[in-house]
Scaffold this motif. Structure first.
Motif, short mmCIF file in Angstrom:
data_model
loop_
_atom_site.label_atom_id
_atom_site.label_comp_id
_atom_site.label_asym_id
_atom_site.label_seq_id
_atom_site.Cartn_x
_atom_site.Cartn_y
_atom_site.Cartn_z
N UNK A 14 0.83 -1.21 0.00
CA UNK A 14 0.00 0.00 0.00
C UNK A 14 0.87 1.26 0.00
N UNK A 15 1.94 1.23 0.78
CA UNK A 15 2.79 2.42 0.84
C UNK A 15 3.46 2.65 -0.52
N UNK A 16 3.92 1.56 -1.13
CA UNK A 16 4.53 1.67 -2.47
C UNK A 16 3.55 2.24 -3.49
N UNK A 17 2.32 1.74 -3.43
CA UNK A 17 1.34 2.15 -4.44
C UNK A 17 0.90 3.60 -4.24
N UNK A 18 0.66 3.98 -2.98
CA UNK A 18 0.01 5.28 -2.74
C UNK A 18 0.99 6.40 -2.40
N UNK A 19 2.12 6.02 -1.83
CA UNK A 19 3.07 7.05 -1.38
C UNK A 19 4.46 6.67 -1.89
N UNK A 20 4.67 6.72 -3.21
CA UNK A 20 5.93 6.21 -3.79
C UNK A 20 7.16 6.94 -3.24
N UNK A 21 6.98 8.18 -2.80
CA UNK A 21 8.09 8.94 -2.23
C UNK A 21 8.58 8.35 -0.90
N UNK A 22 7.88 7.36 -0.37
CA UNK A 22 8.31 6.72 0.88
C UNK A 22 9.28 5.56 0.62
N UNK A 23 9.47 5.19 -0.64
CA UNK A 23 10.23 3.99 -1.00
C UNK A 23 11.54 3.85 -0.22
N UNK A 24 12.29 4.95 -0.12
CA UNK A 24 13.61 4.86 0.54
C UNK A 24 13.49 4.54 2.02
N UNK A 25 12.28 4.60 2.57
CA UNK A 25 12.11 4.36 4.01
C UNK A 25 11.55 2.99 4.35
N UNK A 26 11.42 2.12 3.35
CA UNK A 26 10.68 0.87 3.62
C UNK A 26 11.52 -0.28 4.17
N UNK A 27 12.82 -0.06 4.34
CA UNK A 27 13.68 -1.17 4.79
C UNK A 27 13.26 -1.71 6.15
N UNK A 28 12.73 -0.84 7.01
CA UNK A 28 12.27 -1.34 8.30
C UNK A 28 11.29 -2.49 8.12
N UNK A 29 10.33 -2.28 7.23
CA UNK A 29 9.26 -3.27 7.09
C UNK A 29 9.75 -4.55 6.43
N UNK A 30 10.61 -4.42 5.43
CA UNK A 30 11.07 -5.64 4.76
C UNK A 30 11.85 -6.51 5.75
N UNK A 31 12.63 -5.87 6.64
CA UNK A 31 13.35 -6.66 7.64
C UNK A 31 12.38 -7.36 8.60
N UNK A 32 11.31 -6.65 8.98
CA UNK A 32 10.38 -7.22 9.95
C UNK A 32 9.60 -8.40 9.38
N UNK A 33 9.51 -8.49 8.06
CA UNK A 33 8.78 -9.61 7.45
C UNK A 33 9.37 -10.95 7.86
N UNK A 34 10.68 -11.00 8.03
CA UNK A 34 11.28 -12.27 8.47
C UNK A 34 11.56 -12.28 9.98
N UNK A 35 11.96 -11.13 10.53
CA UNK A 35 12.30 -11.12 11.96
C UNK A 35 11.09 -11.46 12.83
N UNK A 36 9.96 -10.81 12.58
CA UNK A 36 8.82 -10.94 13.47
C UNK A 36 8.31 -12.38 13.58
N UNK A 37 8.14 -13.08 12.46
CA UNK A 37 7.64 -14.46 12.58
C UNK A 37 8.60 -15.38 13.34
N UNK A 38 9.91 -15.22 13.16
CA UNK A 38 10.88 -16.01 13.93
C UNK A 38 10.71 -15.75 15.42
N UNK A 39 10.66 -14.48 15.77
CA UNK A 39 10.52 -14.11 17.18
C UNK A 39 9.21 -14.64 17.76
#
Lengths: 244, 244
Positions: A161-186
């Motif tokens: 959703x952030x990519x689609x609607x707020x493309x100027x946020x792209x450079x800030x999305x690394x937090x979320x991509x990391x959490x995709x794997x970290x959170x389920x392990x934890x």
């Protein structure tokens, strides 16, 4: 808190998983607006700035959990969370990534780190999380992390959703991509821990209630942000009313 | 927190008194609706039930203040607050009077005392008050009580408004009539104490900030009540949505 028969591990897991649809903050109207692309840049700034306060306290609460365990193998597993958030060596952690997300919304790093414009309601809710982890039983402290059971679906939806609607946020999305794997392990570790260690029905109920309490804490943060920055005219006194 | 020259006592008092018009909760929209007679009985119930949680923690925070003073004359003066709230002998205290107010709205005493339906946001804000009094300096703990400087005007307006618009509440108004004299006495003592004991500009600023923080705590409680029970559809998950 009812007494009663000990639940089978699978039954306890089922009850914990049911809490997500019931009260996890993926259903909060602020998130719905976000995912529909209806938030302004100023509203995303307010969200990033306020949610930073939550991020900043996560390693604090994990250090409290660590300090309450006398089991080295538990501590070794839990330590990963602090590394993930604080980073190590050259690897930026979750807090640094969150600051970059805030910067992508147009905020200055210093403004975010200062915690100056954090809403009182957000502060109280986050501090309540630290209190929960300090003051309730160790099992409840561990169980309160289980909102991570529900976070992957929310985060993958959010990334799209952030990519689609707020493309100027792209450079800030690394937090979320990391959490995709970290959170389920934890979450898998914590879920296994609480189901193995909740030894009475009363303890099992306490674990369920701790997860509910944590959902309330997440929800209350978004209430405060919504009413200060989405509903017109509702910023509490002393809080910047329109732009952060 | 700026350094700078020590303020004269009168100047510090003036700065403290300015905080009322700036951010005391007499201006909160929930109070405006109350005073205009626009709240329903269910909304007044929600207010009485949630605000009970605040009342119930006042003697706890006053006992913390007491426990932090090694000056018997200070403790003798401060003890009055606990007596006023908890009562003594046959004299009902403020908490009992608040329960009677809640009963006058139609709530059951047991329901109020159970604290079952207290909103998470109210709970976090009140707990933040107890934390403030425990964790900040003693001077800030005392200063945080200074919202009583502003309460008499609000309470006298409220007594008139409740009588006019909600005559069925009459039997519950004893709490407020008692506070009309108690609060100004208490505020005068605390104001004198902080102005005499804030010995540096930094301490003076900390006192001013403590009073601001306390105003934020009162405001946040009403935000939570307003959005759960006035704005349609905003009750957080797990909270009774319409009637309490």
């Amino acid at each position: 808190m009812s007494g009663g028969k000990l639940l089978a591990p699978e039954e306890l897991k089922r009850k914990l998983l049911e809490i997500g649809p019931e009260r996890y903050h993926h259903k909060h109207p602020f998130h719905l607006l976000m995912h529909e692309g209806k938030l302004t840049r100023a509203q995303l700034q307010a969200w990033a700035l306020n949610r930073y306060y939550y991020q900043s306290r996560i390693p604090v609460k994990d250090a409290i959990v660590l300090s309450r365990s006398t089991d080295a193998s538990f501590r070794r597993a839990w330590l990963k969370r602090i590394l993930d958030h604080d980073g190590a060596g050259d690897h930026p952690g979750g807090i640094e990534k969150w600051i970059r997300l805030a910067e992508a919304t147009g905020l200055k790093r210093e403004e975010v780190i200062s915690e100056r414009n954090v809403l009182p309601g957000v502060r109280y809710a986050v501090d309540a999380y630290v209190d929960l982890v300090s003051q309730r039983t160790f099992l409840e402290a561990v169980a309160s992390s289980l909102t991570e059971l529900f976070s992957r679906d929310l985060i993958s939806l959010r990334i799209d959703a952030l990519r689609a609607h707020y493309p100027w946020l792209e450079s800030g999305l690394a937090y979320f991509t990391a959490r995709l794997t970290q959170a389920p392990e934890d979450a898998a570790f914590a879920l296994d821990y609480v189901t193995r260690n909740a030894a009475s029905r009363e303890q099992q109920e306490s674990v369920i209630n701790a997860l509910r309490s944590k959902c309330d804490i997440l929800w209350a943060q978004l209430d405060a942000i919504y009413f200060a920055y989405v509903t017109p005219g509702w910023a509490p006194p002393g809080v910047l009313a329109t732009e952060v």
